[in-house]
Design an enzyme around this catalytic site. Structure first.
Site, PDB file in Angstrom:
ATOM      1  N   TYR A 242       0.944  -1.233   0.090  1.00  0.00           N
ATOM      2  CA  TYR A 242       0.084   0.179   0.074  1.00  0.00           C
ATOM      3  C   TYR A 242       0.764   1.186   0.110  1.00  0.00           C
ATOM      4  O   TYR A 242       1.697   1.430   0.782  1.00  0.00           O
ATOM      5  CB  TYR A 242      -0.801   0.112   1.169  1.00  0.00           C
TER       6      TYR A 242
ATOM      7  N   GLU B 116      -3.326   7.530  -4.104  1.00  0.00           N
ATOM      8  CA  GLU B 116      -3.381   6.386  -3.430  1.00  0.00           C
ATOM      9  C   GLU B 116      -3.020   5.114  -4.674  1.00  0.00           C
ATOM     10  O   GLU B 116      -3.561   4.988  -5.589  1.00  0.00           O
ATOM     11  CB  GLU B 116      -4.635   6.081  -3.018  1.00  0.00           C
TER      12      GLU B 116
END
Ligand code: GDP
Ligand code: MN
Length: 389
Positions: free
Chosen positions: A108, A196
Site C-alpha cells: 500500500y 493512492e
C-alpha cells in the site's frame, strides 16, 4: 474532485510511474479490440469513482475475447455497488483493459494532505490490497507514516527508509524512489489532495508496478489546472451537487430526512450536529453563501427538495453579509412557487432580523419559527411526519 483510475495512471505515468499497458473502452467491441492488441491474459476493470471494485465484481482476469466481451456486456451501462458507494452505486460507462500483472506481493502507498501538520504525508504498508480504513483499524502498527517538508521536498533518505520499511532490497529500492517521486511530483504539481496506489505490486520478477491508482484534486485550484479540470466526469457525481454548484450553492447529499438550508459552512456543520443531538438526521449539507438573493434561496429549496427523503426543511441563517429580509423573502417565495406542503422551520438572526421576521409573519404561511439553533433543530425533529408503523 476525483478522477478515474485510467486517468490517474496516465497522469502518474508522465511523472515516471510504472503502470501496466492498457487502453480504455466504452463498448464490448472496443474492449475486445484493446485486449487483442495487448495479448491475453488481460484484466478488465470498471472505471468508477470508488474503490472496492475487486470485491464487488468490477475487476476480472480474462483469458479470451469471449470472456472480455461477456464481462464488458455485463458491466457497461449498469451501476456498480461497492463498499465505497451508496446503495445506488456508480454508473459504469468505461472500462480499463490492461495487460495482466503477475502479482508477487501487494503493498500500500498513499499520499494525503495532512491538515494537522499542514504537509503532504506518505502512508505506506506491507499489507496492500486491503482498504486503508480497515488497515488503520485492524493493523495500525502495519502503517508507516512520513511527513514531507515542503521547503526540502521529498528527500532521497525518506524513499530509502520507506523502501526498507516495506521490506525491499537491491534494485527495488531505486525503483521505489521512482514510484514515490512520481506520486509526490504529481501531487504537488497538479494540486492534488490525495494519491493512492493500492496495491503497489512487486511482480513475480521483482519489479514495482502501480496496479491501481486513485487521485483527488483541490477544487479550489482547478482554475489553474485546466488539464486536470478537463478530466472531470460529471456522470460519476451527484447530479444534485452539480445543479447546486450552478447557483453558487455548496451542497452535499446525506442519508437523513431533514433538509438543511444554511449560510456559512461552519454554521451548517454546527446545525447538522445539533440535529443529530436532537435525535434527527440531516438530509444534506447546504451552504447558500453570503448575499443570498431570494432567487438563490428558491434554488436552494429546489435542490433540497430534489431529494425524495426530505420530510422537513430547516432554514438557519445567521446574517452578517447576508440580510434576513432577503432570505425571508426567498423562503416565502419558495413556499408559494413550489407549492410546499411539508413543514418548514425558519431561524433568523443577525442583520435585519426584525424585517425578516416581519416578512415571515405577514406572509401568513404556516412556517415554524425558532430563535436559537438548539430550538430550530428540536423543532425540525419534532415536525417530521410520523412514519406509519
Ligand atoms: P479496487 O478493488 O477498486 O481497489 O481495484 P484494484 O485495481 O485494486 O483491483 C482489485 C484487485 O484485483 C487487486 O488487489 C488484485 O488482487 C486484483 N487484480 C487487479 N489487477 C490484476 C492483475 O493484473 N493480475 C492479477 N493477478 N490480479 C489483479
Ligand atoms: Mn485498489
Amino acid at each position: 474532485m476525483d478522477i478515474h483510475e485510467h486517468q490517474a495512471k496516465d497522469l502518474l505515468k508522465r511523472f515516471g510511474m510504472p503502470v501496466p499497458d492498457g487502453g480504455i473502452a466504452f463498448a464490448p467491441e472496443q474492449a475486445m479490440h484493446e485486449a487483442r492488441k495487448l495479448g491475453f491474459p488481460v484484466v478488465v476493470k470498471a472505471q468508477v469513482h470508488a474503490g472496492g471494485r475487486g470485491a464487488a465484481g468490477g475487476v476480472k482476469l480474462c483469458q479470451s475475447e469471449a470472456e472480455v466481451s461477456a464481462f464488458a456486456l455485463s458491466l457497461l451501462g449498469r451501476n456498480l455497488v461497492t463498499k465505497q458507494t451508496d446503495a445506488g452505486g456508480k454508473p459504469v460507462h468505461r472500462l480499463l483493459v490492461e495487460q495482466a500483472t503477475d502479482i508477487g506481493k501487494e503493498l500500500y502507498l498513499g499520499l494525503v494532505l495532512d491538515r494537522k501538520s499542514e504537509r503532504i504525508m506518505i502512508v505506506a504498508s506491507r499489507e496492500g490490497g486491503m482498504e486503508i480504513e480497515d488497515l488503520a483499524e485492524e493493523q495500525p502498527d502495519a502503517l508507516i507514516r512520513m511527513v514531507i517538508d515542503p521547503a526540502v521536498g521529498l528527500a532521497p533518505f525518506q524513499s530509502r527508509e520507506l523502501a526498507f520499511g516495506l521490506g525491499m532490497a537491491g534494485a527495488q529500492v531505486a525503483q521505489f524512489a521512482t514510484v514515490l517521486r512520481a506520486c509526490y511530483r504529481a501531487f504537488r504539481d497538479q494540486d492534488a489532495t490525495m494519491v493512492e496506489i493500492n496495491p503497489l505490486v512487486i511482480t513475480g520478477s521483482g519489479d514495482l508496478v502501480a496496479l491501481d491508482a486513485k487521485m483527488s484534486f483541490d477544487t479550489n485550484a482547478l482554475f489553474r489546472r485546466p488539464e486536470v479540470a478537463a478530466l472531470r466526469d460529471p456522470g460519476q457525481e451527484d447530479p444534485r451537487e452539480d445543479a447546486a454548484a450552478e447557483h453558487g450553492l455548496s451542497y452535499v447529499g446525506l442519508e437523513g430526512d431533514i433538509g438543511c438550508i444554511i449560510n456559512g459552512a461552519g454554521l451548517a456543520m454546527a446545525t447538522m450536529d445539533m440535529i443529530q443531538l436532537a435525535g434527527g438526521q440531516p438530509a444534506n449539507f447546504l451552504d447558500i453563501g453570503g448575499g443570498a438573493s431570494a432567487e438563490r434561496v428558491v434554488a436552494a429549496f429546489r435542490t433540497v427538495l430534489s431529494d425524495p427523503n426530505v420530510s422537513v426543511i430547516l432554514v438557519n441563517i445567521f446574517a452578517g453579509i447576508n440580510r434576513c429580509d432577503w432570505v425571508a423573502a426567498g423562503v416565502v417565495q419558495a413556499y408559494r412557487d413550489l407549492n410546499l406542503t411539508l413543514p418548514v422551520v425558519v431561524r433568523l438572526a443577525g442583520t435585519n432580523v426584525e424585517e425578516g421576521r416581519q416578512i415571515i409573519i405577514e406572509s401568513g404561511l404556516p412556517l415554524l419559527s425558532a430563535d436559537t439553533l438548539a430550538e430550530a433543530a428540536a423543532t425540525a425533529v419534532a415536525a417530521r411526519p410520523r412514519m406509519a408503523a
